[in-house]
Every structure is written in C-alpha cells, then in structure tokens.
Design a protein around this motif. Sequence first.
Motif, PDB file in Angstrom:
ATOM      1  N   LEU A  44       0.822  -1.205   0.000  1.00  0.00           N
ATOM      2  CA  LEU A  44       0.000   0.000   0.000  1.00  0.00           C
ATOM      3  C   LEU A  44       0.863   1.266   0.000  1.00  0.00           C
ATOM      4  CD1 LEU A  44      -3.076   0.061   0.034  1.00  0.00           C
ATOM      5  CD2 LEU A  44      -2.939   0.714   2.417  1.00  0.00           C
ATOM      6  N   ALA A  45       1.954   1.253   0.774  1.00  0.00           N
ATOM      7  CA  ALA A  45       2.847   2.413   0.819  1.00  0.00           C
ATOM      8  C   ALA A  45       3.515   2.642  -0.535  1.00  0.00           C
ATOM      9  CB  ALA A  45       3.907   2.206   1.900  1.00  0.00           C
ATOM     10  N   GLY A  46       3.965   1.569  -1.175  1.00  0.00           N
ATOM     11  CA  GLY A  46       4.582   1.702  -2.494  1.00  0.00           C
ATOM     12  C   GLY A  46       3.609   2.206  -3.537  1.00  0.00           C
ATOM     13  N   LEU A  47       2.401   1.682  -3.507  1.00  0.00           N
ATOM     14  CA  LEU A  47       1.376   2.120  -4.455  1.00  0.00           C
ATOM     15  C   LEU A  47       1.024   3.581  -4.236  1.00  0.00           C
ATOM     16  CD1 LEU A  47      -0.518   1.193  -6.721  1.00  0.00           C
ATOM     17  CD2 LEU A  47      -2.193   0.633  -4.960  1.00  0.00           C
ATOM     18  N   SER A  48       0.915   3.992  -2.972  1.00  0.00           N
ATOM     19  CA  SER A  48       0.615   5.384  -2.665  1.00  0.00           C
ATOM     20  C   SER A  48       1.725   6.312  -3.153  1.00  0.00           C
ATOM     21  CB  SER A  48       0.432   5.572  -1.160  1.00  0.00           C
ATOM     22  OG  SER A  48      -0.645   4.804  -0.703  1.00  0.00           O
ATOM     23  N   ALA A  49       2.972   5.895  -2.971  1.00  0.00           N
ATOM     24  CA  ALA A  49       4.101   6.716  -3.432  1.00  0.00           C
ATOM     25  C   ALA A  49       4.065   6.888  -4.943  1.00  0.00           C
ATOM     26  CB  ALA A  49       5.417   6.086  -2.986  1.00  0.00           C
ATOM     27  N   LEU A  50       3.754   5.830  -5.669  1.00  0.00           N
ATOM     28  CA  LEU A  50       3.673   5.936  -7.130  1.00  0.00           C
ATOM     29  C   LEU A  50       2.557   6.866  -7.566  1.00  0.00           C
ATOM     30  CD1 LEU A  50       4.267   2.273  -8.302  1.00  0.00           C
ATOM     31  CD2 LEU A  50       5.751   4.229  -8.661  1.00  0.00           C
ATOM     32  N   VAL A  51       1.414   6.749  -6.908  1.00  0.00           N
ATOM     33  CA  VAL A  51       0.271   7.581  -7.277  1.00  0.00           C
ATOM     34  C   VAL A  51       0.529   9.044  -6.959  1.00  0.00           C
ATOM     35  CG1 VAL A  51      -2.139   8.076  -6.696  1.00  0.00           C
ATOM     36  CG2 VAL A  51      -1.419   5.728  -7.111  1.00  0.00           C
ATOM     37  N   LEU A  52       1.104   9.305  -5.782  1.00  0.00           N
ATOM     38  CA  LEU A  52       1.327  10.692  -5.373  1.00  0.00           C
ATOM     39  C   LEU A  52       2.500  11.347  -6.097  1.00  0.00           C
ATOM     40  CD1 LEU A  52       0.717  10.394  -1.545  1.00  0.00           C
ATOM     41  CD2 LEU A  52      -0.809  11.369  -3.260  1.00  0.00           C
ATOM     42  N   MET A  53       3.579  10.606  -6.349  1.00  0.00           N
ATOM     43  CA  MET A  53       4.755  11.188  -6.970  1.00  0.00           C
ATOM     44  C   MET A  53       4.724  11.096  -8.493  1.00  0.00           C
ATOM     45  SD  MET A  53       6.323  12.489  -4.527  1.00  0.00           S
ATOM     46  CE  MET A  53       7.855  12.977  -5.291  1.00  0.00           C
ATOM     47  N   GLY A  54       3.863  10.291  -9.035  1.00  0.00           N
ATOM     48  CA  GLY A  54       3.797  10.108 -10.481  1.00  0.00           C
ATOM     49  C   GLY A  54       3.602  11.398 -11.251  1.00  0.00           C
ATOM     50  N   PRO A  55       2.595  12.205 -10.906  1.00  0.00           N
ATOM     51  CA  PRO A  55       2.398  13.450 -11.655  1.00  0.00           C
ATOM     52  C   PRO A  55       3.570  14.411 -11.527  1.00  0.00           C
ATOM     53  CG  PRO A  55       0.451  12.916 -10.367  1.00  0.00           C
ATOM     54  CD  PRO A  55       1.521  11.950  -9.971  1.00  0.00           C
ATOM     55  N   TRP A  56       4.223  14.478 -10.347  1.00  0.00           N
ATOM     56  CA  TRP A  56       5.340  15.396 -10.184  1.00  0.00           C
ATOM     57  C   TRP A  56       6.535  14.968 -11.018  1.00  0.00           C
ATOM     58  CZ3 TRP A  56       4.865  20.072  -8.680  1.00  0.00           C
ATOM     59  CH2 TRP A  56       3.861  20.414  -7.786  1.00  0.00           C
ATOM     60  N   SER A  57       6.721  13.656 -11.177  1.00  0.00           N
ATOM     61  CA  SER A  57       7.886  13.209 -11.939  1.00  0.00           C
ATOM     62  C   SER A  57       7.798  13.617 -13.403  1.00  0.00           C
ATOM     63  CB  SER A  57       8.056  11.700 -11.813  1.00  0.00           C
ATOM     64  OG  SER A  57       6.960  11.040 -12.403  1.00  0.00           O
ATOM     65  N   VAL A  58       6.575  13.833 -13.902  1.00  0.00           N
ATOM     66  CA  VAL A  58       6.410  14.302 -15.269  1.00  0.00           C
ATOM     67  C   VAL A  58       6.920  15.735 -15.391  1.00  0.00           C
ATOM     68  CG1 VAL A  58       4.694  14.898 -17.022  1.00  0.00           C
ATOM     69  CG2 VAL A  58       4.460  12.788 -15.723  1.00  0.00           C
ATOM     70  N   TYR A  59       6.679  16.549 -14.367  1.00  0.00           N
ATOM     71  CA  TYR A  59       7.051  17.954 -14.409  1.00  0.00           C
ATOM     72  C   TYR A  59       8.441  18.222 -13.841  1.00  0.00           C
ATOM     73  CZ  TYR A  59       2.136  18.634 -15.396  1.00  0.00           C
ATOM     74  OH  TYR A  59       0.902  18.574 -15.961  1.00  0.00           O
ATOM     75  N   ALA A  60       8.991  17.291 -13.072  1.00  0.00           N
ATOM     76  CA  ALA A  60      10.284  17.513 -12.437  1.00  0.00           C
ATOM     77  C   ALA A  60      11.414  17.283 -13.433  1.00  0.00           C
ATOM     78  CB  ALA A  60      10.441  16.571 -11.251  1.00  0.00           C
TER      79      ALA A  60
END
Length: 157
Positions: A44-60
């Motif tokens: 659950l923690a790994g999935l949450s990290a992917l969901v939350l950080m996914g959009p930022w990684s596109v812009y970072a």
Amino acid sequence: MSRSFFLDRIGKKGIFRRTGRTSGVRISRSPFSLRGGFRFGLYLAGLSALVLMGPWSVYAHPPGDVKLSYLKDQQALQVTITHSTPFPGSHYVKQVQIQKNRDKPEIYEYKSQPDKSRFVYVYKMTLADGDRVDVKVFCNIYGTRTVSIVMPSPSAR
C-alpha cells in the motif's frame, strides 16, 4: 478438541472458518493479520508513493539550458536560463550559485521564476582576463545544471 485449541490456533495462524463438515476447521491467513498485514502495508505504501509522486515526476526536470555572457560595459554577468514549466510559482529555479575562480560561491535564492520558459538574471560582477566563473542552477523539485565561462586573455583574442 477443546475450545482452547481453537483459540490457540486463531492467535497463531489467523482466522478459522468452518468447512461445513462437522469435524473440519480450516485455518486461513488474512492479508490483514500481523505477518500478512506488514506485506500488505508495504504494498500500500509503495502504491501510494507511485500515485502521489507520479504526476510530479512528469514535471520535475533540471533547467534545460543555461547560457552565460559577460556585459563588459555594465561590469555584469548575464545568465539566461531555460526552464519550461506550466506552473512557475510551484516549479521554478530556486537557486543560482556563482563562483568566481576558487572563491566562495555567491548564492541567490528565488521563490518563483519570472517566466514560464526562458528568463534572464543579471549579476554585478567585475571580471578580469583569465577569470573563470562557474554557475550552478538548481530546480526546486529536481535537478541542477552547471556551466562555466573563462574570460579570454588578450593574447587569445
């Protein structure tokens, strides 16, 4: 079998379920039990990290390009930075470090960037022939870009 046998089995193995037969009890592990729950929590923690950080990684991304030029008549270093972002108030160039020769670097902090793609900063600085200037530009989310300029000596001109 006694009632305490089932209670002991529940505490050690998980949840017991009746199988429909009079003598059979099946023990099964729940994903929420102590041992299985830990794995589930990591998942659950790994999935949450992917969901939350996914959009930022596109812009970072680090600054795309940094160009330096020395304005001799103004005694100033001109730094042209290309850092494209749709949100210059939340994804921006946060810091510019300027180091002349091997001196201590001058640090300039920013809370946003003036334009969505390309902008220019001008810093007062006296440079002589043979001086080297290193400029390091930091994105507030991810990445840096470092460029250098060496003032030409009179014999190189």
